[in-house]
Design a protein around this motif. Structure first.
Motif, short mmCIF file in Angstrom:
data_model
loop_
_atom_site.label_atom_id
_atom_site.label_comp_id
_atom_site.label_asym_id
_atom_site.label_seq_id
_atom_site.Cartn_x
_atom_site.Cartn_y
_atom_site.Cartn_z
N GLN A 39 19.35 -35.38 -16.76
CA GLN A 39 19.94 -34.51 -17.77
C GLN A 39 18.90 -33.54 -18.26
O GLN A 39 17.88 -33.94 -18.84
CB GLN A 39 20.49 -35.33 -18.94
N ALA A 40 19.14 -32.26 -17.99
CA ALA A 40 18.26 -31.19 -18.46
C ALA A 40 18.70 -30.77 -19.85
O ALA A 40 19.86 -30.96 -20.23
CB ALA A 40 18.31 -30.02 -17.49
N PRO A 41 17.81 -30.16 -20.61
CA PRO A 41 18.16 -29.72 -21.96
C PRO A 41 19.36 -28.79 -21.96
O PRO A 41 19.41 -27.83 -21.20
CB PRO A 41 16.89 -28.99 -22.42
N GLY A 42 20.34 -29.10 -22.80
CA GLY A 42 21.52 -28.26 -22.92
C GLY A 42 22.52 -28.40 -21.80
O GLY A 42 23.50 -27.65 -21.75
N LYS A 43 22.29 -29.34 -20.88
CA LYS A 43 23.20 -29.51 -19.75
C LYS A 43 23.78 -30.91 -19.73
O LYS A 43 23.24 -31.83 -20.36
CB LYS A 43 22.46 -29.22 -18.44
N GLN A 44 24.86 -31.07 -18.98
CA GLN A 44 25.46 -32.39 -18.83
C GLN A 44 24.63 -33.25 -17.89
O GLN A 44 23.92 -32.74 -17.01
CB GLN A 44 26.89 -32.25 -18.30
N ARG A 45 24.75 -34.54 -18.08
CA ARG A 45 24.08 -35.47 -17.16
C ARG A 45 24.72 -35.34 -15.79
O ARG A 45 25.95 -35.27 -15.66
CB ARG A 45 24.20 -36.89 -17.68
N GLU A 46 23.88 -35.29 -14.75
CA GLU A 46 24.39 -35.13 -13.39
C GLU A 46 23.85 -36.23 -12.48
O GLU A 46 22.73 -36.72 -12.66
CB GLU A 46 24.01 -33.76 -12.82
N LEU A 47 24.67 -36.58 -11.50
CA LEU A 47 24.29 -37.59 -10.52
C LEU A 47 23.36 -36.97 -9.49
O LEU A 47 23.69 -35.94 -8.89
CB LEU A 47 25.54 -38.16 -9.85
N VAL A 48 22.23 -37.59 -9.28
CA VAL A 48 21.23 -37.08 -8.34
C VAL A 48 21.32 -37.78 -6.99
O VAL A 48 21.33 -37.13 -5.94
CB VAL A 48 19.81 -37.25 -8.91
N ALA A 49 21.39 -39.12 -7.02
CA ALA A 49 21.39 -39.88 -5.77
C ALA A 49 21.95 -41.27 -6.02
O ALA A 49 21.87 -41.79 -7.14
CB ALA A 49 19.99 -39.98 -5.20
N THR A 50 22.53 -41.84 -4.97
CA THR A 50 23.05 -43.21 -5.03
C THR A 50 22.57 -44.00 -3.83
O THR A 50 22.30 -43.43 -2.76
CB THR A 50 24.57 -43.26 -5.08
N ILE A 51 22.48 -45.31 -4.00
CA ILE A 51 22.12 -46.19 -2.90
C ILE A 51 22.88 -47.50 -3.07
O ILE A 51 22.86 -48.11 -4.14
CB ILE A 51 20.60 -46.41 -2.81
N THR A 52 23.55 -47.93 -1.99
CA THR A 52 24.27 -49.19 -2.03
C THR A 52 23.31 -50.34 -1.77
O THR A 52 22.15 -50.14 -1.38
CB THR A 52 25.38 -49.22 -0.97
N ARG A 53 23.81 -51.56 -1.94
CA ARG A 53 22.96 -52.72 -1.69
C ARG A 53 22.50 -52.76 -0.24
O ARG A 53 21.39 -53.19 0.06
CB ARG A 53 23.71 -54.01 -2.06
N GLY A 54 23.36 -52.27 0.63
CA GLY A 54 23.02 -52.25 2.05
C GLY A 54 22.14 -51.09 2.47
O GLY A 54 21.72 -51.03 3.63
N GLY A 55 21.89 -50.16 1.55
CA GLY A 55 20.97 -49.07 1.84
C GLY A 55 21.60 -47.74 2.18
O GLY A 55 20.88 -46.78 2.51
N SER A 56 22.91 -47.64 2.09
CA SER A 56 23.55 -46.34 2.32
C SER A 56 23.27 -45.42 1.15
O SER A 56 23.34 -45.85 0.00
CB SER A 56 25.06 -46.52 2.49
N THR A 57 22.98 -44.16 1.46
CA THR A 57 22.55 -43.23 0.42
C THR A 57 23.41 -41.97 0.38
O THR A 57 24.02 -41.58 1.38
CB THR A 57 21.09 -42.81 0.63
N ASN A 58 23.43 -41.35 -0.79
CA ASN A 58 24.06 -40.06 -0.97
C ASN A 58 23.22 -39.25 -1.95
O ASN A 58 22.58 -39.83 -2.84
CB ASN A 58 25.48 -40.19 -1.52
N TYR A 59 23.24 -37.92 -1.78
CA TYR A 59 22.43 -37.05 -2.62
C TYR A 59 23.24 -35.86 -3.12
O TYR A 59 24.13 -35.36 -2.43
CB TYR A 59 21.23 -36.52 -1.84
N ALA A 60 22.87 -35.38 -4.27
CA ALA A 60 23.39 -34.10 -4.74
C ALA A 60 22.84 -33.00 -3.82
O ALA A 60 21.71 -33.10 -3.32
CB ALA A 60 22.96 -33.84 -6.17
N ASP A 61 23.65 -31.96 -3.62
CA ASP A 61 23.21 -30.88 -2.73
C ASP A 61 21.89 -30.26 -3.18
O ASP A 61 21.08 -29.85 -2.35
CB ASP A 61 24.29 -29.79 -2.68
#
Length: 121
Positions: A39-61
């Motif tokens: 969360q940057a000042p004055g901005k909404q909280r945003e999702l940066v990255a996720t990881i499952t227990r098995g190690g699958s990942t996703n990222y913000a562009d």
């Protein structure tokens, strides 16, 4: 109770690197998906990255190719390696996790307290 504690934030020049850690402790049976938000000042909280227990990942562009999320299930710890940092990456970074509570035998979602990352130009 369950705690998530982030560490590794700080001040870095543009183009530099930082490695964030998120350590989970307490009444944990298992940790499922884990997330990094910011969360940057004055901005909404945003999702940066996720990881499952098995190690699958996703990222913000906005961070693809620069950030790498990983985890050590044995240590109940998640990491975010941030390279080629830009001033636009300046934010408070939060750890978030879906945890199966060992006492209440159900899933809960927990947040850490956040760690400040500041990238100077």
């Amino acid at each position: 109770q369950v705690q998530l504690v982030e560490s590794g934030g700080g001040l870095v020049q543009a183009g530099g690197s930082l490695r964030l850690s998120c350590a989970a402790s307490g009444s944990i049976f298992s940790i499922n998906t884990m997330y990094w938000y910011r969360q940057a000042p004055g901005k909404q909280r945003e999702l940066v990255a996720t990881i499952t227990r098995g190690g699958s990942t996703n990222y913000a562009d906005s961070v693809k190719g620069r950030f790498t999320i990983s985890r050590d299930n044995a240590k109940n710890t998640m990491y975010l390696q941030m390279n080629s940092l830009e001033p636009e990456d300046t934010a408070v970074y939060y750890c978030n996790a879906d945890i199966f509570h060992s006492l209440y035998s159900r899933n809960y979602n927990f947040w850490g307290q956040g760690t400040q990352v500041t990238v100077s130009s």
